[in-house]
Enzyme design. Sequence first.
Site, PDB file in Angstrom:
ATOM      1  N   ASN A 168     -32.615  25.476  56.699  1.00  0.00           N
ATOM      2  CA  ASN A 168     -33.147  24.621  57.761  1.00  0.00           C
ATOM      3  C   ASN A 168     -32.211  24.713  58.951  1.00  0.00           C
ATOM      4  O   ASN A 168     -31.176  24.039  59.002  1.00  0.00           O
ATOM      5  CB  ASN A 168     -33.272  23.175  57.276  1.00  0.00           C
ATOM      6  CG  ASN A 168     -34.313  23.050  56.184  1.00  0.00           C
ATOM      7  OD1 ASN A 168     -35.513  23.089  56.460  1.00  0.00           O
ATOM      8  ND2 ASN A 168     -33.855  22.946  54.942  1.00  0.00           N
ATOM      9  N   GLU A 169     -32.595  25.590  59.870  1.00  0.00           N
ATOM     10  CA  GLU A 169     -31.749  25.890  61.021  1.00  0.00           C
ATOM     11  C   GLU A 169     -31.959  24.851  62.132  1.00  0.00           C
ATOM     12  O   GLU A 169     -32.904  24.053  62.056  1.00  0.00           O
ATOM     13  CB  GLU A 169     -32.087  27.284  61.554  1.00  0.00           C
ATOM     14  CG  GLU A 169     -31.909  28.412  60.532  1.00  0.00           C
ATOM     15  CD  GLU A 169     -30.434  28.745  60.239  1.00  0.00           C
ATOM     16  OE1 GLU A 169     -29.533  27.970  60.623  1.00  0.00           O
ATOM     17  OE2 GLU A 169     -30.190  29.796  59.625  1.00  0.00           O
ATOM     18  N   PRO A 170     -31.092  24.842  63.152  1.00  0.00           N
ATOM     19  CA  PRO A 170     -31.269  23.906  64.266  1.00  0.00           C
ATOM     20  C   PRO A 170     -32.723  23.902  64.752  1.00  0.00           C
ATOM     21  O   PRO A 170     -33.321  24.970  64.940  1.00  0.00           O
ATOM     22  CB  PRO A 170     -30.318  24.456  65.333  1.00  0.00           C
ATOM     23  CG  PRO A 170     -29.221  25.081  64.520  1.00  0.00           C
ATOM     24  CD  PRO A 170     -29.897  25.683  63.319  1.00  0.00           C
ATOM     25  N   THR A 187     -26.447  32.531  61.624  1.00  0.00           N
ATOM     26  CA  THR A 187     -26.609  32.680  60.170  1.00  0.00           C
ATOM     27  C   THR A 187     -26.722  34.152  59.810  1.00  0.00           C
ATOM     28  O   THR A 187     -26.136  34.618  58.822  1.00  0.00           O
ATOM     29  CB  THR A 187     -27.878  31.928  59.705  1.00  0.00           C
ATOM     30  OG1 THR A 187     -27.688  30.539  59.977  1.00  0.00           O
ATOM     31  CG2 THR A 187     -28.146  32.132  58.218  1.00  0.00           C
TER      32      THR A 187
END
Length: 277
Positions: A168-170, A187
Amino acid sequence: MSSTLDSPTPLKHTIESSQGLSVLKLSDAAVASKRVAREIGALIRQRASENRNCVLGLATGSTPIRVYRELVRMHREEGLSFHNVITFNLDEYFPIQPNAAQSYVRFMNEQLFDHIDIVRTNIHIPNGTIELEAVPGYCRDYDELIATTGGIDLQLLGIGRTGHIGFNEPGATRDTRTRLVKLDTLTRVDAVKDFGGMDQVPLLAITMGVDSILQSSRIRLLAFGEHKADIVQRSIEGPITSTIPASYLKTHRDVQYLLDDAAAECLSPSTLGETPQ
Ligand code: PGA
């Protein structure tokens, strides 16, 4: 607020605005990993004594390796059985073959599953080989299966330098469920060491969502090393925001960060329950 010390080593302190959050600074990664492994072992045994399953949410990456090593040791030397354990891994690259060197299926087999007595059909890892069109249904089923088993009892987490939990990235909001996501560039840069070149690193992954993670009864997040210090500080002491998905953990009722000295370096003394010098 609780300030109970349950062992002489860690400092424990609950952040005032986040009732369920505690932060432990431990002497090193080995001590922190053993502590989490012992908690997991105790939970498995407790459930076994009640004839119940224990549902674990598992993470990959370099951070949890020592936890898995300790669990394997407990299996071999202390008779810890995983017969009643059901696992759900957080994420997997997409697409990827399970036998690829970087696949999380392979990682989990090598680090844990090949060395314990878990029932193979109790292992769940997002499938990196399904057709793109099948992904949304597959992801819905993944969340549903977690719910059907009774939900995750204990979720193990690492944290990425982007503030990701799982992948769950920004930008990932609190209500996100298991789904296909684009990996953040940072990432992917961090994954180059595993893939050998930026052009080899997948662009996509399947990840449990922020909400899927927050449904777990307990969450234990490990972070080691100075490269995690800044994001650990922002996720604990900063605002709750989708810019740092880990910050949503502050809304959970039972989340614990277990840090080594270096990862705790940017935290204020009050977060760690320390008296300023
Ligand atoms: P790492 O990754 O354990 O390899 O640092 C953590 C994460 O990305 O969650």
